[in-house]
Design a protein around this motif. Structure first.
Motif, PDB file in Angstrom:
ATOM      1  N   GLN A  44       6.802-137.739 -12.665  1.00 37.60           N
ATOM      2  CA  GLN A  44       8.290-137.616 -12.129  1.00 37.60           C
ATOM      3  C   GLN A  44       9.294-136.745 -12.871  1.00 37.60           C
ATOM      4  O   GLN A  44      10.101-136.071 -12.128  1.00 37.60           O
ATOM      5  N   LEU A  45       9.386-136.585 -13.994  1.00 40.31           N
ATOM      6  CA  LEU A  45      10.045-135.857 -14.756  1.00 40.31           C
ATOM      7  C   LEU A  45       9.892-134.230 -14.243  1.00 40.31           C
ATOM      8  O   LEU A  45      10.866-133.692 -14.057  1.00 40.31           O
ATOM      9  N   VAL A  46       8.511-133.938 -14.322  1.00 39.94           N
ATOM     10  CA  VAL A  46       8.183-132.705 -13.990  1.00 39.94           C
ATOM     11  C   VAL A  46       8.526-132.438 -12.739  1.00 39.94           C
ATOM     12  O   VAL A  46       9.275-131.321 -12.522  1.00 39.94           O
ATOM     13  N   GLN A  47       8.248-133.047 -11.790  1.00 42.27           N
ATOM     14  CA  GLN A  47       8.915-132.979 -10.371  1.00 42.27           C
ATOM     15  C   GLN A  47      10.366-132.833 -10.263  1.00 42.27           C
ATOM     16  O   GLN A  47      10.758-132.032  -9.430  1.00 42.27           O
ATOM     17  N   TRP A  48      11.108-133.481 -11.101  1.00 43.26           N
ATOM     18  CA  TRP A  48      12.633-133.510 -10.955  1.00 43.26           C
ATOM     19  C   TRP A  48      13.068-132.256 -11.681  1.00 43.26           C
ATOM     20  O   TRP A  48      13.846-131.552 -10.871  1.00 43.26           O
ATOM     21  N   LEU A  49      12.314-131.763 -12.615  1.00 44.64           N
ATOM     22  CA  LEU A  49      12.805-130.466 -13.405  1.00 44.64           C
ATOM     23  C   LEU A  49      12.486-129.238 -12.194  1.00 44.64           C
ATOM     24  O   LEU A  49      13.379-128.457 -12.282  1.00 44.64           O
ATOM     25  N   VAL A  63       9.777-122.056 -21.896  1.00 46.12           N
ATOM     26  CA  VAL A  63       9.553-123.616 -21.871  1.00 46.12           C
ATOM     27  C   VAL A  63       9.358-123.922 -20.399  1.00 46.12           C
ATOM     28  O   VAL A  63      10.133-123.681 -19.273  1.00 46.12           O
ATOM     29  N   GLY A  64       8.142-124.199 -19.932  1.00 49.14           N
ATOM     30  CA  GLY A  64       7.789-124.802 -18.772  1.00 49.14           C
ATOM     31  C   GLY A  64       8.240-126.023 -18.412  1.00 49.14           C
ATOM     32  O   GLY A  64       8.784-126.737 -19.335  1.00 49.14           O
ATOM     33  N   PRO A  65       7.977-126.441 -17.030  1.00 48.50           N
ATOM     34  CA  PRO A  65       8.313-127.855 -16.803  1.00 48.50           C
ATOM     35  C   PRO A  65       7.722-128.838 -17.538  1.00 48.50           C
ATOM     36  O   PRO A  65       8.187-130.043 -17.878  1.00 48.50           O
ATOM     37  N   HIS A  66       6.306-128.770 -17.969  1.00 51.36           N
ATOM     38  CA  HIS A  66       5.581-129.795 -18.635  1.00 51.36           C
ATOM     39  C   HIS A  66       5.979-129.946 -20.017  1.00 51.36           C
ATOM     40  O   HIS A  66       6.319-131.021 -20.393  1.00 51.36           O
ATOM     41  N   GLU A  67       6.334-128.779 -20.858  1.00 50.36           N
ATOM     42  CA  GLU A  67       6.881-128.768 -22.074  1.00 50.36           C
ATOM     43  C   GLU A  67       8.348-129.330 -22.082  1.00 50.36           C
ATOM     44  O   GLU A  67       8.506-129.979 -22.908  1.00 50.36           O
ATOM     45  N   PHE A  68       9.118-129.005 -21.006  1.00 46.94           N
ATOM     46  CA  PHE A  68      10.532-129.432 -21.029  1.00 46.94           C
ATOM     47  C   PHE A  68      10.665-130.932 -20.831  1.00 46.94           C
ATOM     48  O   PHE A  68      11.230-131.623 -21.309  1.00 46.94           O
ATOM     49  N   ALA A  69       9.445-131.562 -20.004  1.00 50.54           N
ATOM     50  CA  ALA A  69       9.494-133.043 -19.753  1.00 50.54           C
ATOM     51  C   ALA A  69       9.102-133.790 -21.034  1.00 50.54           C
ATOM     52  O   ALA A  69       9.648-134.801 -21.166  1.00 50.54           O
ATOM     53  N   ARG A  70       8.182-132.975 -21.624  1.00 60.10           N
ATOM     54  CA  ARG A  70       7.819-133.957 -23.094  1.00 60.10           C
ATOM     55  C   ARG A  70       8.826-133.718 -23.889  1.00 60.10           C
ATOM     56  O   ARG A  70       9.098-134.786 -24.719  1.00 60.10           O
ATOM     57  N   TRP A  71       9.852-132.651 -24.041  1.00 59.33           N
ATOM     58  CA  TRP A  71      10.905-132.590 -25.004  1.00 59.33           C
ATOM     59  C   TRP A  71      11.805-133.579 -24.487  1.00 59.33           C
ATOM     60  O   TRP A  71      12.267-134.326 -25.376  1.00 59.33           O
ATOM     61  N   LEU A  72      12.277-133.769 -23.088  1.00 70.10           N
ATOM     62  CA  LEU A  72      12.946-134.640 -22.760  1.00 70.10           C
ATOM     63  C   LEU A  72      12.778-136.224 -23.074  1.00 70.10           C
ATOM     64  O   LEU A  72      13.531-136.778 -23.732  1.00 70.10           O
ATOM     65  N   ARG A  73      11.473-136.260 -22.951  1.00 74.15           N
ATOM     66  CA  ARG A  73      11.077-137.721 -23.364  1.00 74.15           C
ATOM     67  C   ARG A  73      11.222-138.135 -24.953  1.00 74.15           C
ATOM     68  O   ARG A  73      11.660-139.337 -25.458  1.00 74.15           O
ATOM     69  N   THR A  74      10.786-137.212 -25.643  1.00 74.72           N
ATOM     70  CA  THR A  74      11.267-137.388 -27.237  1.00 74.72           C
ATOM     71  C   THR A  74      12.376-137.462 -27.444  1.00 74.72           C
ATOM     72  O   THR A  74      12.844-138.202 -28.514  1.00 74.72           O
ATOM     73  N   GLN A  75      13.527-136.786 -26.510  1.00 77.17           N
ATOM     74  CA  GLN A  75      15.121-136.949 -26.952  1.00 77.17           C
ATOM     75  C   GLN A  75      15.563-138.317 -26.370  1.00 77.17           C
ATOM     76  O   GLN A  75      16.757-138.225 -26.315  1.00 77.17           O
ATOM     77  N   GLY A  76      14.704-138.691 -25.258  1.00 77.36           N
ATOM     78  CA  GLY A  76      15.181-140.056 -24.882  1.00 77.36           C
ATOM     79  C   GLY A  76      16.432-139.535 -23.614  1.00 77.36           C
ATOM     80  O   GLY A  76      17.151-140.472 -23.286  1.00 77.36           O
ATOM     81  N   ILE A  77      16.020-138.357 -23.286  1.00 77.08           N
ATOM     82  CA  ILE A  77      16.761-137.735 -22.161  1.00 77.08           C
ATOM     83  C   ILE A  77      16.393-138.056 -20.684  1.00 77.08           C
ATOM     84  O   ILE A  77      15.200-137.503 -20.582  1.00 77.08           O
TER      85      ILE A  77
END
Length: 244
Positions: free
Chosen positions: A105-110, A205-219
């Motif tokens: 869902q994070l990827v789709q949102w991005l 920085v593609g959507p999947h990498e960005f989604a993983r980064w957001l998760r690690t940052q709690g964003i």
């Protein structure tokens, strides 16, 4: 994702062993027969040991695995009565499904964000990763553009042109033509939620990498804590051992 795939393969090997614990060499030989990691037993031993111990350290009792000492490992569920083991496994499957769907869902949102929204997230990324903003360039046809200083490079050489490309922005190179040269940028950092351009000295920085980064940052995510009382196999085995 590759590490999770390896752990799933380890879990399958341990499941076949039933209630017995297996030495790391036994696990590695089994996986080598499946050509995991090229069939290199020593490499498999190191990768499995690191992956399983990190999983246990991170998840504790919620991990699928238990370390029995002397490089021997076992599934938590193999130490439990069948109904309790099945219930725990169902809980883990549900948690894994939710975890995967959260990332999806994070990827789709991005990929659905417009230029202003995506640039706001990109600015958070840049600040958290230590980039300092030099200047903001006027956006062109939905493409955001920033000039930042790379924290790991010398000031004279570390300017980077950041391109923020929503999925619908397209790849018209005229939208950023000459910006790198005019601002003395030695590289490009591209947030591309769709297809990415091919530029010199580029990091994407593609959507999947960005989604993983957001998760690690709690964003954009939060942690759902669920407390469940489960059996303690060590206590049960220790007390039960008095009668054997």
């Amino acid at each position: 994702m590759q590490a999770q795939g390896l752990l799933s393969q380890v879990a399958a090997v341990l499941a076949d062993a039933g209630p017995r614990s297996l030495h790391i060499r036994q696990i590695a030989e089994n996986l080598a027969g499946q050509n995991v990691l090229g069939g290199e037993i020593s490499e498999i031993e190191r990768a499995v040991t690191a992956g399983v111990l990190l999983d246990i350290r991170k998840l504790g009792r919620a991990s699928r695995f238990v370390a029995r000492g002397d490089a021997r490992y076992q599934l938590q569920t193999s130490r439990l009565p069948g109904p309790a083991a099945a219930a725990e496994q169902s809980l883990r499957v549900a948690a894994d499904l939710l975890d995967g769907e959260t990332t999806n869902q994070l990827v789709q949102w991005l990929q659905a964000l417009g230029p202003r929204s995506l640039e706001a997230l990109a600015r958070i990324y840049l600040e958290r990763e230590g980039f300092s903003l030099v200047t903001t360039l006027p956006p062109v046809r939905g493409v955001g553009k920033l000039v930042v200083q790379d924290p790991e490079a010398e000031e004279e050489e570390g300017r980077v042109l950041v391109l923020v490309l929503p999925r619908k922005a397209g790849l018209d190179a005229s939208n950023w033509a000459g910006d790198s040269e005019r601002n003395s940028c030695g590289g490009h950092l591209v947030f591309a939620m769709g297809e990415a351009p091919d530029l010199a000295e580029q990091r994407t920085v593609g959507p999947h990498e960005f989604a993983r980064w957001l998760r690690t940052q709690g964003i954009g995510v939060t942690t759902l804590a669920i407390e469940v009382t489960v059996l303690d196999p060590t206590v049960i085995e220790s007390i039960g051992g008095l009668d054997t």
